[in-house]
Design a protein around this motif. Sequence first.
Motif, PDB file in Angstrom:
ATOM      1  N   GLN A  34       0.822  -1.212   0.000  1.00  0.00           N
ATOM      2  CA  GLN A  34       0.000   0.000   0.000  1.00  0.00           C
ATOM      3  C   GLN A  34       0.857   1.264   0.000  1.00  0.00           C
ATOM      4  N   LEU A  35       2.085   1.153   0.492  1.00  0.00           N
ATOM      5  CA  LEU A  35       3.017   2.282   0.443  1.00  0.00           C
ATOM      6  C   LEU A  35       3.753   2.355  -0.897  1.00  0.00           C
ATOM      7  N   GLY A  36       3.464   1.418  -1.781  1.00  0.00           N
ATOM      8  CA  GLY A  36       4.095   1.433  -3.102  1.00  0.00           C
ATOM      9  C   GLY A  36       5.399   0.677  -3.179  1.00  0.00           C
ATOM     10  N   VAL A  37       5.741  -0.075  -2.133  1.00  0.00           N
ATOM     11  CA  VAL A  37       6.987  -0.846  -2.138  1.00  0.00           C
ATOM     12  C   VAL A  37       6.789  -2.115  -2.974  1.00  0.00           C
ATOM     13  N   LYS A  38       7.731  -2.386  -3.863  1.00  0.00           N
ATOM     14  CA  LYS A  38       7.691  -3.585  -4.694  1.00  0.00           C
ATOM     15  C   LYS A  38       8.367  -4.726  -3.935  1.00  0.00           C
ATOM     16  N   ILE A  39       7.680  -5.864  -3.888  1.00  0.00           N
ATOM     17  CA  ILE A  39       8.132  -6.970  -3.050  1.00  0.00           C
ATOM     18  C   ILE A  39       8.448  -8.206  -3.889  1.00  0.00           C
ATOM     19  N   ASP A  40       9.672  -8.719  -3.710  1.00  0.00           N
ATOM     20  CA  ASP A  40      10.021 -10.057  -4.194  1.00  0.00           C
ATOM     21  C   ASP A  40       9.997 -10.961  -2.970  1.00  0.00           C
ATOM     22  N   LEU A  41       9.112 -11.935  -2.975  1.00  0.00           N
ATOM     23  CA  LEU A  41       8.883 -12.780  -1.800  1.00  0.00           C
ATOM     24  C   LEU A  41       9.480 -14.170  -2.012  1.00  0.00           C
ATOM     25  N   HIS A  42      10.277 -14.596  -1.043  1.00  0.00           N
ATOM     26  CA  HIS A  42      10.853 -15.940  -1.012  1.00  0.00           C
ATOM     27  C   HIS A  42      10.223 -16.677   0.163  1.00  0.00           C
ATOM     28  N   VAL A  43       9.636 -17.836  -0.093  1.00  0.00           N
ATOM     29  CA  VAL A  43       8.842 -18.524   0.930  1.00  0.00           C
ATOM     30  C   VAL A  43       9.299 -19.964   1.117  1.00  0.00           C
ATOM     31  N   PHE A  44       9.655 -20.304   2.351  1.00  0.00           N
ATOM     32  CA  PHE A  44       9.803 -21.708   2.730  1.00  0.00           C
ATOM     33  C   PHE A  44       8.427 -22.200   3.174  1.00  0.00           C
ATOM     34  N   TYR A  45       8.013 -23.361   2.670  1.00  0.00           N
ATOM     35  CA  TYR A  45       6.658 -23.808   3.001  1.00  0.00           C
ATOM     36  C   TYR A  45       6.627 -25.318   3.190  1.00  0.00           C
ATOM     37  N   ARG A  63       9.257 -20.134  -4.344  1.00  0.00           N
ATOM     38  CA  ARG A  63       8.847 -21.126  -3.346  1.00  0.00           C
ATOM     39  C   ARG A  63       9.977 -22.131  -3.102  1.00  0.00           C
ATOM     40  N   TYR A  64      10.187 -22.464  -1.821  1.00  0.00           N
ATOM     41  CA  TYR A  64      11.213 -23.429  -1.443  1.00  0.00           C
ATOM     42  C   TYR A  64      10.578 -24.444  -0.493  1.00  0.00           C
ATOM     43  N   LYS A  65      10.411 -25.661  -0.947  1.00  0.00           N
ATOM     44  CA  LYS A  65       9.822 -26.708  -0.128  1.00  0.00           C
ATOM     45  C   LYS A  65      10.825 -27.130   0.954  1.00  0.00           C
ATOM     46  N   ARG A  66      10.386 -27.086   2.211  1.00  0.00           N
ATOM     47  CA  ARG A  66      11.272 -27.491   3.300  1.00  0.00           C
ATOM     48  C   ARG A  66      11.611 -28.976   3.194  1.00  0.00           C
ATOM     49  N   GLN A  67      12.864 -29.289   3.420  1.00  0.00           N
ATOM     50  CA  GLN A  67      13.337 -30.673   3.405  1.00  0.00           C
ATOM     51  C   GLN A  67      13.457 -31.152   4.846  1.00  0.00           C
ATOM     52  N   LYS A  82      18.047 -25.699   9.729  1.00  0.00           N
ATOM     53  CA  LYS A  82      18.614 -26.659   8.773  1.00  0.00           C
ATOM     54  C   LYS A  82      17.636 -26.972   7.645  1.00  0.00           C
ATOM     55  N   THR A  83      16.341 -26.971   7.962  1.00  0.00           N
ATOM     56  CA  THR A  83      15.317 -27.280   6.945  1.00  0.00           C
ATOM     57  C   THR A  83      14.929 -26.059   6.114  1.00  0.00           C
ATOM     58  N   ARG A  84      15.598 -24.947   6.363  1.00  0.00           N
ATOM     59  CA  ARG A  84      15.318 -23.732   5.590  1.00  0.00           C
ATOM     60  C   ARG A  84      16.607 -23.164   4.994  1.00  0.00           C
ATOM     61  N   GLN A  85      17.407 -24.013   4.427  1.00  0.00           N
ATOM     62  CA  GLN A  85      18.629 -23.592   3.743  1.00  0.00           C
ATOM     63  C   GLN A  85      18.501 -23.884   2.255  1.00  0.00           C
ATOM     64  N   SER A  86      18.957 -22.937   1.432  1.00  0.00           N
ATOM     65  CA  SER A  86      18.865 -23.103  -0.019  1.00  0.00           C
ATOM     66  C   SER A  86      19.917 -22.231  -0.709  1.00  0.00           C
ATOM     67  N   GLN A  87      20.796 -22.862  -1.460  1.00  0.00           N
ATOM     68  CA  GLN A  87      21.781 -22.109  -2.226  1.00  0.00           C
ATOM     69  C   GLN A  87      21.098 -21.310  -3.324  1.00  0.00           C
ATOM     70  N   LEU A  88      20.021 -21.863  -3.871  1.00  0.00           N
ATOM     71  CA  LEU A  88      19.278 -21.140  -4.900  1.00  0.00           C
ATOM     72  C   LEU A  88      18.716 -19.834  -4.347  1.00  0.00           C
ATOM     73  N   CYS A 108      17.747 -17.674   8.968  1.00  0.00           N
ATOM     74  CA  CYS A 108      19.072 -17.043   8.961  1.00  0.00           C
ATOM     75  C   CYS A 108      20.202 -17.999   8.602  1.00  0.00           C
ATOM     76  N   GLY A 109      19.887 -19.234   8.211  1.00  0.00           N
ATOM     77  CA  GLY A 109      20.941 -20.130   7.748  1.00  0.00           C
ATOM     78  C   GLY A 109      21.665 -19.570   6.542  1.00  0.00           C
TER      79      GLY A 109
END
Length: 368
Positions: A34-45, A63-67, A82-88, A108-109
């Motif tokens: 709503q403030l006009g900020v453009k968002i690129d969202l990365h989601v672990f799910y 999207r990053y599927k948790r392992q 550990k389940t939320r780490q991704s080099q990509l 924060c991994g």
Amino acid sequence: MSSKSIQIVAFNNPYPANFGGAIDMFYKIKALTQLGVKIDLHVFYDDRANFEELETLCETIYRYKRQKHIAKHFSFLPFSVKTRQSQLLVDRLKANAAPIFIESLRCCGMLINANFKQNVAVRNHNIEHNYSWGLSKSETHPLRKLAHYIEGKKQKKFEAILNKADLLFNISYSEHAYFSKTYNPKSVFLPAFQGYKSITSKPGRGEYALYHGDLTTADNLKSAQFLITVFKDLDFPLVIAGSNLPKSLLELIQKYNTISFVKVTEQEELTKLIENAHINTLYSFQESGTKLKVFTALFNGRHCILNKNMVDDAKILSVCEVAETKKAYQNAVRELISKQFSLTEERKVALANYKDIENAKIIVENLL
């Protein structure tokens, strides 16, 4: 309107906004948009795979599927990390010059081995090790109890990674004091985002007290059991609401004529229960700075009784009945049973700090 951009890394799918962390993340995204900020969202799910609503708010969603393989429990890192780490994820973040906003220590991994040229902020939703140890205390299953305790030990050690951030956004006063004192990055108090624009509490009187929550979590189950001990001796109905009812709680509820369970699967159903209740009852055995169901009760409901583990904002506490023990809780209920509700200026003032747009501006001013 702003032409600023931000990259947000979410520890779970923020939609639907039906639990505390998701509520804070979803309405933060909405306010920034709503403030006009453009968002690129990365989601672990995990199993929350509905992104349609978020697609209307964000420029892109990754999207990053948790392992969640059992072997990850045996890492020196917390399982939640550990389940939320991704080099990509790291590669994508580095390829975009926009500042990075990390939701929770759990994501924060990515800071372990990567150095980012842009500013990096971490949103602290909890002091994570205290949260895990609280779950351990509430849990009755021996293996889960041990797992939560070990997870807390790992989280406490891992927490030093916060020194690699440039900025910390803290959700409660007590946690803000802790992170400001313990770690080097600049700390900013950023109140919870909750989605309410106005107070809709009905005047007058309701016919029951309400407790609601995810009854599959140890703390909520233990709190529901505590409230049953409170109300079993009182001549006033208690409604317990949730999407699932554990067998142990069902057996306890069935012992008392004045205590009942209502299954809710939609937010609208829960909102009606909150609006029509005379008393919204809140309780937690976990010390955690802010639980967002407090705001659901105060923006939509009448009287509210809670203990200090629910929230640490003195103004919020001042417009609620505070009760820590069974006896104190029963006394508070007895006092409120015949008391008509009317919205006070004190409640309006207490909730004034929780305006999503104003709080989104704090992010813009400090990070973008």
